[in-house]
Motif scaffolding. Structure first.
Motif, PDB file in Angstrom:
ATOM      1  N   LEU A  61      -3.776  62.785  53.268  1.00 16.27           N
ATOM      2  CA  LEU A  61      -4.909  62.240  54.040  1.00 16.27           C
ATOM      3  C   LEU A  61      -4.430  61.592  55.340  1.00 16.27           C
ATOM      4  O   LEU A  61      -5.185  60.902  56.015  1.00 16.27           O
ATOM      5  N   GLY A  62      -3.163  61.814  55.689  1.00 24.27           N
ATOM      6  CA  GLY A  62      -2.625  61.265  56.941  1.00 24.27           C
ATOM      7  C   GLY A  62      -2.635  59.746  56.935  1.00 24.27           C
ATOM      8  O   GLY A  62      -2.904  59.120  57.960  1.00 24.27           O
ATOM      9  N   ILE A  81     -13.483  56.509  62.737  1.00 22.36           N
ATOM     10  CA  ILE A  81     -13.156  57.547  61.753  1.00 22.36           C
ATOM     11  C   ILE A  81     -11.917  57.098  60.992  1.00 22.36           C
ATOM     12  O   ILE A  81     -10.930  56.673  61.594  1.00 22.36           O
ATOM     13  N   GLY A  82     -11.955  57.192  59.680  1.00 20.33           N
ATOM     14  CA  GLY A  82     -10.797  56.878  58.859  1.00 20.33           C
ATOM     15  C   GLY A  82     -10.429  55.408  58.852  1.00 20.33           C
ATOM     16  O   GLY A  82      -9.318  55.034  59.240  1.00 20.33           O
ATOM     17  N   PRO A  83     -11.327  54.523  58.399  1.00 21.78           N
ATOM     18  CA  PRO A  83     -11.008  53.081  58.409  1.00 21.78           C
ATOM     19  C   PRO A  83      -9.934  52.686  57.397  1.00 21.78           C
ATOM     20  O   PRO A  83      -9.319  51.631  57.555  1.00 21.78           O
ATOM     21  N   GLY A  84      -9.721  53.511  56.360  1.00 24.45           N
ATOM     22  CA  GLY A  84      -8.709  53.166  55.348  1.00 24.45           C
ATOM     23  C   GLY A  84      -9.009  51.804  54.746  1.00 24.45           C
ATOM     24  O   GLY A  84     -10.157  51.485  54.412  1.00 24.45           O
ATOM     25  N   ASN A  99      -7.920  54.908  64.442  1.00 26.37           N
ATOM     26  CA  ASN A  99      -6.547  55.298  64.152  1.00 26.37           C
ATOM     27  C   ASN A  99      -6.717  56.559  63.334  1.00 26.37           C
ATOM     28  O   ASN A  99      -6.928  56.511  62.140  1.00 26.37           O
ATOM     29  N   LEU A 100      -6.716  57.700  64.048  1.00 23.11           N
ATOM     30  CA  LEU A 100      -7.161  58.946  63.445  1.00 23.11           C
ATOM     31  C   LEU A 100      -6.168  59.503  62.442  1.00 23.11           C
ATOM     32  O   LEU A 100      -4.965  59.392  62.649  1.00 23.11           O
ATOM     33  N   PRO A 101      -6.704  60.134  61.394  1.00 25.45           N
ATOM     34  CA  PRO A 101      -5.808  60.930  60.557  1.00 25.45           C
ATOM     35  C   PRO A 101      -5.232  62.054  61.413  1.00 25.45           C
ATOM     36  O   PRO A 101      -5.985  62.749  62.094  1.00 25.45           O
ATOM     37  N   PHE A 145      -2.917  58.483  68.556  1.00 21.26           N
ATOM     38  CA  PHE A 145      -2.364  59.820  68.317  1.00 21.26           C
ATOM     39  C   PHE A 145      -0.854  59.712  68.191  1.00 21.26           C
ATOM     40  O   PHE A 145      -0.258  58.721  68.624  1.00 21.26           O
ATOM     41  N   GLN A 146      -0.251  60.769  67.690  1.00 21.94           N
ATOM     42  CA  GLN A 146       1.196  60.883  67.820  1.00 21.94           C
ATOM     43  C   GLN A 146       1.483  60.867  69.318  1.00 21.94           C
ATOM     44  O   GLN A 146       0.723  61.448  70.102  1.00 21.94           O
TER      45      GLN A 146
END
Ligand code: SAM
Length: 279
Positions: free
Chosen positions: A25-26, A54-57, A122-124, A152-153
């Protein structure tokens, strides 16, 4: 006491809810709330805005966005293990956080958002570029968002802000700079994340322009750029041969030498070429 103070530290949240990071899930989490607040500040003044995350974890950046004053945060998370931790944040900030469980690539968030809207995430890594390209290529411009503030990377971040003549310059830079101001707002070393990824990361800030920088049909520009960079080492007269029988004349009309390669051609020239192909 601020709402932030009533919530436990993120390390405890992860332990309590059993949120061991999943590579599939990155998941590389940000646990330093000073850092997440700093990232939230890069998104600008949020007090009058809805923010799509997106993707709050476990919610580190979500907490940053809320503590920096976001009017409302809509967070889309695929990993249902994170939902109880996010529910605690929603309770600490009544009426200001809505969480949708699911895949951000499949959910249309617009029904849950009120303009003005900013995107911060902090996107997957596995879905980041696809989401960015979607946000940059909506059917209508201006888009639903005012700005995108995205992790991003580092290598991808450099491709987004790249200038002609550099190795990183290509489709992403052209798509982004045609209708946005773009900048790298922050660099982050692997150690900023838990667990640390293999590569460095960077936060990119994109601000939507009211209109494209130069006129061109969006679909055609995307097609020209995709074709030009598909064979980036080839001269453009060869790479774009299939677009028009008289492609050399059209390149010259756009101020581009037929022997040029895509990586040296500016956005303005690509837009001019697209217009000559429309004629
Ligand atoms: N924002 C958190 C932080 O900064 O600590 C987590 C960032 S982590 C790099 C990426 C998050 O995106 C994870 O929580 C993961 O479960 C979630 N995710 C992965 N794929 C997703 C998808 N397709 N839709 C929504 N969320 C996704």
């Amino acid at each position: 006491m601020s709402a932030m103070d009533t919530l436990p530290p993120l390390r405890d949240v992860i332990a309590t809810h059993g949120l061991a990071a999943r590579k599939s899930l990155g998941q590389n989490f940000l646990l330093d709330l000073n850092l997440t607040a700093k990232i939230a500040r890069q998104a600008g003044d949020l007090t009058e805005c809805d923010v799509l995350e997106i993707g709050p974890g476990p919610g580190g950046l979500t907490r940053g966005l809320l503590s920096e004053g976001a009017r409302h945060v809509l967070a889309i998370e695929k990993d249902r293990r994170c939902l109880p931790a996010l529910a605690e944040i929603a309770e600490a900030y009544p009426g200001r956080l809505t969480v949708l469980e699911g895949d951000a690539l499949r959910i249309d968030p617009l029904a849950h958002l009120t303009p003005p809207i900013r995107v911060a995430a902090n996107l997957p890594y596995n879905v980041g570029t696809e989401l960015l390209v979607r946000w940059l290529t909506p059917p209508e411009w201006p888009p639903f968002w005012q700005s995108l503030t995205l992790m991003f990377q580092r290598e991808v971040a450099e491709r987004i802000v790249a200038k002609p003549g550099s190795k990183a310059y290509g489709r992403l830079a052209l798509l982004a700079s045609w209708r946005c101001d773009t900048q790298i707002a922050m660099h982050l070393p692997p150690g900023a994340f838990t667990p640390p990824p293999k590569v460095s990361s960077a936060v990119v800030h994109l601000r939507a322009l009211p209109e494209p920088r130069y006129p061109a049909d969006a679909k055609r520009l995307e097609a020209v750029v995709a074709r030009a960079f598909n064979q980036r080492r080839k001269m453009l007269r060869a790479a774009l041969k299939g677009l028009a029988p008289d492609i050399e004349d059209r390149l010259i009309a756009a101020g581009i030498a037929p022997t040029d390669r895509a990586e040296t051609v500016s956005l303005e020239q690509f837009c001019a070429l697209t217009r000559t192909l429309e004629a």
